[in-house]
Scaffold this motif. Structure first.
Motif, mmCIF file in Angstrom:
data_model
loop_
_atom_site.group_PDB
_atom_site.id
_atom_site.type_symbol
_atom_site.label_atom_id
_atom_site.label_comp_id
_atom_site.label_asym_id
_atom_site.label_seq_id
_atom_site.Cartn_x
_atom_site.Cartn_y
_atom_site.Cartn_z
ATOM 1 N N ARG A 94 50.634 64.441 34.614
ATOM 2 C CA ARG A 94 52.004 63.954 34.752
ATOM 3 C C ARG A 94 52.013 62.552 35.373
ATOM 4 O O ARG A 94 51.169 62.227 36.204
ATOM 5 N N GLY A 95 52.974 61.737 34.970
ATOM 6 C CA GLY A 95 53.180 60.427 35.574
ATOM 7 C C GLY A 95 54.644 60.047 35.485
ATOM 8 O O GLY A 95 55.450 60.777 34.897
ATOM 9 N N GLN A 96 54.981 58.903 36.047
ATOM 10 C CA GLN A 96 56.377 58.459 36.070
ATOM 11 C C GLN A 96 56.464 56.973 35.745
ATOM 12 O O GLN A 96 55.759 56.160 36.350
ATOM 13 N N ILE A 97 57.307 56.630 34.793
ATOM 14 C CA ILE A 97 57.610 55.218 34.546
ATOM 15 C C ILE A 97 58.688 54.804 35.535
ATOM 16 O O ILE A 97 59.726 55.458 35.641
ATOM 17 N N GLY A 98 58.435 53.725 36.248
ATOM 18 C CA GLY A 98 59.439 53.306 37.215
ATOM 19 C C GLY A 98 59.070 52.028 37.921
ATOM 20 O O GLY A 98 58.165 51.313 37.511
ATOM 21 N N TRP A 99 59.806 51.775 39.006
ATOM 22 C CA TRP A 99 59.627 50.560 39.787
ATOM 23 C C TRP A 99 59.732 49.345 38.863
ATOM 24 O O TRP A 99 59.038 48.357 39.046
ATOM 25 N N THR A 100 60.604 49.450 37.863
ATOM 26 C CA THR A 100 60.765 48.378 36.882
ATOM 27 C C THR A 100 61.855 47.419 37.335
ATOM 28 O O THR A 100 62.964 47.840 37.647
ATOM 29 N N LEU A 120 54.692 54.506 27.355
ATOM 30 C CA LEU A 120 54.696 55.881 26.838
ATOM 31 C C LEU A 120 53.506 56.114 25.910
ATOM 32 O O LEU A 120 52.833 57.152 25.997
ATOM 33 N N THR A 121 53.227 55.161 25.042
ATOM 34 C CA THR A 121 52.076 55.280 24.140
ATOM 35 C C THR A 121 50.784 55.372 24.939
ATOM 36 O O THR A 121 49.919 56.221 24.669
ATOM 37 N N ARG A 131 53.412 64.992 30.545
ATOM 38 C CA ARG A 131 54.812 64.766 30.931
ATOM 39 C C ARG A 131 54.937 63.388 31.572
ATOM 40 O O ARG A 131 54.131 63.022 32.437
ATOM 41 N N ILE A 132 55.939 62.634 31.125
ATOM 42 C CA ILE A 132 56.242 61.354 31.756
ATOM 43 C C ILE A 132 57.694 61.391 32.201
ATOM 44 O O ILE A 132 58.594 61.661 31.410
ATOM 45 N N ARG A 179 54.723 65.481 25.984
ATOM 46 C CA ARG A 179 53.784 65.126 24.922
ATOM 47 C C ARG A 179 54.167 65.811 23.611
ATOM 48 O O ARG A 179 54.055 65.218 22.533
ATOM 49 N N SER A 180 54.648 67.049 23.703
ATOM 50 C CA SER A 180 55.038 67.781 22.489
ATOM 51 C C SER A 180 56.231 67.149 21.778
ATOM 52 O O SER A 180 56.462 67.401 20.593
ATOM 53 N N GLU A 181 56.977 66.303 22.476
ATOM 54 C CA GLU A 181 58.144 65.633 21.908
ATOM 55 C C GLU A 181 57.842 64.207 21.450
ATOM 56 O O GLU A 181 58.655 63.599 20.740
ATOM 57 N N TRP A 182 56.700 63.684 21.866
ATOM 58 C CA TRP A 182 56.449 62.258 21.739
ATOM 59 C C TRP A 182 56.440 61.773 20.289
ATOM 60 O O TRP A 182 57.036 60.737 19.965
#
Length: 197
Positions: A94-100, A120-121, A131-132, A179-182
């Motif tokens: 798991r990771g998180q996109i942020g601090w943008t 994401l890629t 999971r992101i 990932r199953s949705e990506w």
């Protein structure tokens, strides 16, 4: 073994290159925009805050907890801001996109969407994350719409979750992509994007 997170990502529009302490001056010009920190945990317009931010983030990268990048808009050749894939849990995949944060000149230009595609890629296809996550201040309607606009699922609100730099305790809205949705999200929301090694 934890992979090397000191890596560049690139598309036709965007270059994400690893943050270094040498980027402080260019980033400070953007960080001086006080409007960027209305919803911020930190206020990087204050003297010395960006230097501490860079030191902390690059230490996290060295410890395998995040990848952090300087955002370069290839259309202008200018540094536009900073983003990261953080809070990585290798055990939980798991990771998180942020601090943008990107300068006002680049907001609404498509740059943010493009960098999200790159991250994401990278997260799903190269790091093997399952999971992101993305999260934002409940009051930040622009951010919330942008997150929904890349196909993320809204999961709920954590009430009075995070204290901001000026003392306000915000409600945080959580979103995620699995990932199953990506593959279907990539096809539906990012059909015109391509990533370069």
């Amino acid at each position: 073994m934890i992979p090397d997170l000191n890596i560049s990502l690139e598309s036709e529009r965007t270059l994400l290159r690893p943050l270094t302490k040498d980027d402080e001056a260019a980033l400070q010009e953007i960080a001086n925009e006080e409007s960027l920190w209305i919803f911020g945990i930190l206020d990087l317009s204050k003297p010395g805050e960006l230097k501490k931010y860079i030191a902390s983030a690059t230490a996290d990268r060295m410890n395998g907890l995040c990848a952090i990048w300087v955002v370069v808009d290839k259309m202008t050749g200018k540094v536009a801001g900073c983003t990261r894939l953080a809070d990585i849990s290798w055990r939980d995949e798991r990771g998180q996109i942020g601090w943008t944060w990107i300068g006002s000149d680049f907001q609404g230009s498509g740059l943010n969407r493009d960098m999200k595609f790159l991250i994401l890629t990278y997260g799903f296809e190269r790091l093997g994350l399952n999971r992101i996550e993305l999260k934002t201040d409940e009051r930040n309607h622009r951010s919330r719409q942008a997150i929904l606009g890349i196909g993320a699922t809204r999961e709920g609100v954590l009430r009075e979750h995070i204290k901001l730099h000026e003392g306000y305790i915000r409600n945080t809205v959580y979103y995620s992509i699995l990932r199953s949705e990506w593959e279907s999200i990539k096809e539906q929301y990012f059909t015109n994007f391509s990533m370069h090694e």
